[in-house]
Design an enzyme around this catalytic site. Structure first.
Site, short mmCIF file in Angstrom:
data_model
loop_
_atom_site.label_atom_id
_atom_site.label_comp_id
_atom_site.label_asym_id
_atom_site.label_seq_id
_atom_site.Cartn_x
_atom_site.Cartn_y
_atom_site.Cartn_z
N ALA A 90 0.81 -1.21 0.00
CA ALA A 90 0.00 0.00 0.00
C ALA A 90 0.85 1.26 0.00
CB ALA A 90 -0.92 0.00 1.23
N HIS A 260 1.59 -12.35 5.56
CA HIS A 260 1.54 -10.88 5.48
C HIS A 260 2.85 -10.25 5.94
CE1 HIS A 260 -1.90 -8.21 4.43
NE2 HIS A 260 -1.08 -7.27 4.88
N GLY A 314 8.47 -8.32 -1.50
CA GLY A 314 7.87 -7.17 -0.85
C GLY A 314 8.86 -6.09 -0.48
#
Length: 376
Positions: A90, A260, A314
């Site tokens: 995000a 996550h 990530g």
């Protein structure tokens, strides 16, 4: 038409994906660093992800025919240049003014995939437009959370379909999030001009756990979504083998084994530990992807050997974005790709699908430092 991307120099001391972190720490303000680097609890899962990859050793093969070596992989019925995808992350304009656009363009240039977060800081249409026509790119997928308002969620799905996204990555492990101490200590706030621009305005969040649980999605919600879109559904956030089997029964098209990145719940298993267990439970019924702690080309090959078709990267991408914008993202993906090719050659794999459990053995424990300081 979007503005030209910033042209920046790669730091001369960056030789691996991990080298970008120190540069990003200097480039980001305390607010952004707290958001991107934070973890749930004491960071046990964050560290476990990395330790699990380090706990596996590769067993090289010699004199194997690798002259035609390539990294092409097949996902959702299509062949792509690389098993590397950028994970959905995000608010990338917190890291760099070019945000998700820089990441998408860089990933496309390197043949890597891109999963655009529904919490992106740029419009999903603007991120997709410059790259969807690139024949050499990887998958272009859109990540989706379940929203309390199904009408608003369905509108987001229709926008993703119209913009040319090829799959929906439905994140299911973040309905109830743990507190992240670094963000709390920094008093994290979105700065002016940066917002989750694709999401509808939200009312105040429930103030207690009972209220949050009342909005948490279930398998029926996933079944509803399956009936609302022609796009493949990729379920992200699965660790339990039984959940993977439930997803397969509902018609999900692929699964991302993910915790996550340790950001939502501390003390859960590392993804490298659960990936082979999920693969065994599914027995090849669905393609698997994995994320969490991927830092080297060796990690990518280990993931493929454990049963993944591809990996999602990530934080290293964010660190590179913060350091050098699109050039940094392209560079870090190139480093991972080149490392993967080298380790594939050393392990006798001419294609990703040739990797299997036979390439892996438990890694020995790290040696203690030599008090004499020599190399023996």
């Amino acid at each position: 038409m979007s503005a030209p991307l910033a042209l920046q120099q790669i730091p001369p001391d960056v030789f691996s994906a991990g080298d970008y972190e120190a540069h990003a720490r200097r480039a980001l303000d305390a607010n952004a660093w707290a958001y991107f680097s934070s973890h749930a609890g004491d960071g046990l899962t964050l560290r476990a992800n990395r330790a699990a990859w380090d706990g596996l050793a590769l067993l090289p093969r010699v004199l194997r025919p690798v002259q035609g070596l390539g990294t092409a992989c097949t996902l959702l019925g299509r062949e792509w240049p690389s098993p590397l995808l950028v994970a959905p992350m995000a608010l990338q304009r917190l890291a760099h003014p070019d945000g998700e656009l820089a990441t998408a363009v860089a990933a496309s240039a390197q043949g890597a995939g891109m999963v655009v977060s529904c919490e992106a800081s740029l419009l999903l249409e603007d991120v997709a437009a410059p790259v969807r026509g690139n024949a050499g790119r990887g998958p272009l997928w859109f990540q989706l959370h379940f929203l309390p308002d199904r009408g608003a969620m369905l509108e987001l799905v229709r926008r993703a379909e119209a913009a040319g996204y090829e799959a929906l990555v439905v994140t299911v492990d973040a309905a109830v999030r743990a507190a992240r101490g670094a963000e709390q200590r920094a008093g994290f706030r979105l700065p002016p001009g940066i917002a989750r621009v694709n999401l509808p305005p939200q009312g105040p969040a429930p103030s207690d756990l009972r209220g949050l649980l009342s909005q948490a999605p279930g398998w029926d919600d996933l079944g509803w979504l399956r009936g609302q879109t022609r796009l493949p559904l990729v379920l992200k956030g699965v660790l339990h083998p039984q959940d993977a089997c439930e997803a397969a029964a509902l018609g999900v098209d692929a699964i991302v084994v993910s915790n996550h990145g340790g950001r939502t719940l501390d003390g859960v298993p590392a993804t490298a530990v659960m990936l082979p267990r999920v693969a065994d439970a599914l027995g090849g019924r669905l393609p698997l992807l994995v994320d969490g702690g991927i830092r080297h080309g060796t990690d990518v090959l280990k993931a493929l050997a454990l049963g993944a078709r591809a990996v999602l990267v990530g934080r290293p991408v964010l660190w590179a974005l913060a350091t050098a914008g699109a050039a940094g993202v392209a560079h870090v993906l190139r480093l991972l790709h080149d490392e993967l090719e080298i380790v594939m050659a050393r392990c006798g794999c001419s294609a990703p699908d040739q990797a299997g459990p036979g390439l892996l053995v438990p890694a020995p424990p790290p040696f203690p430092p030599n008090p004499n300081g020599d190399m023996t």
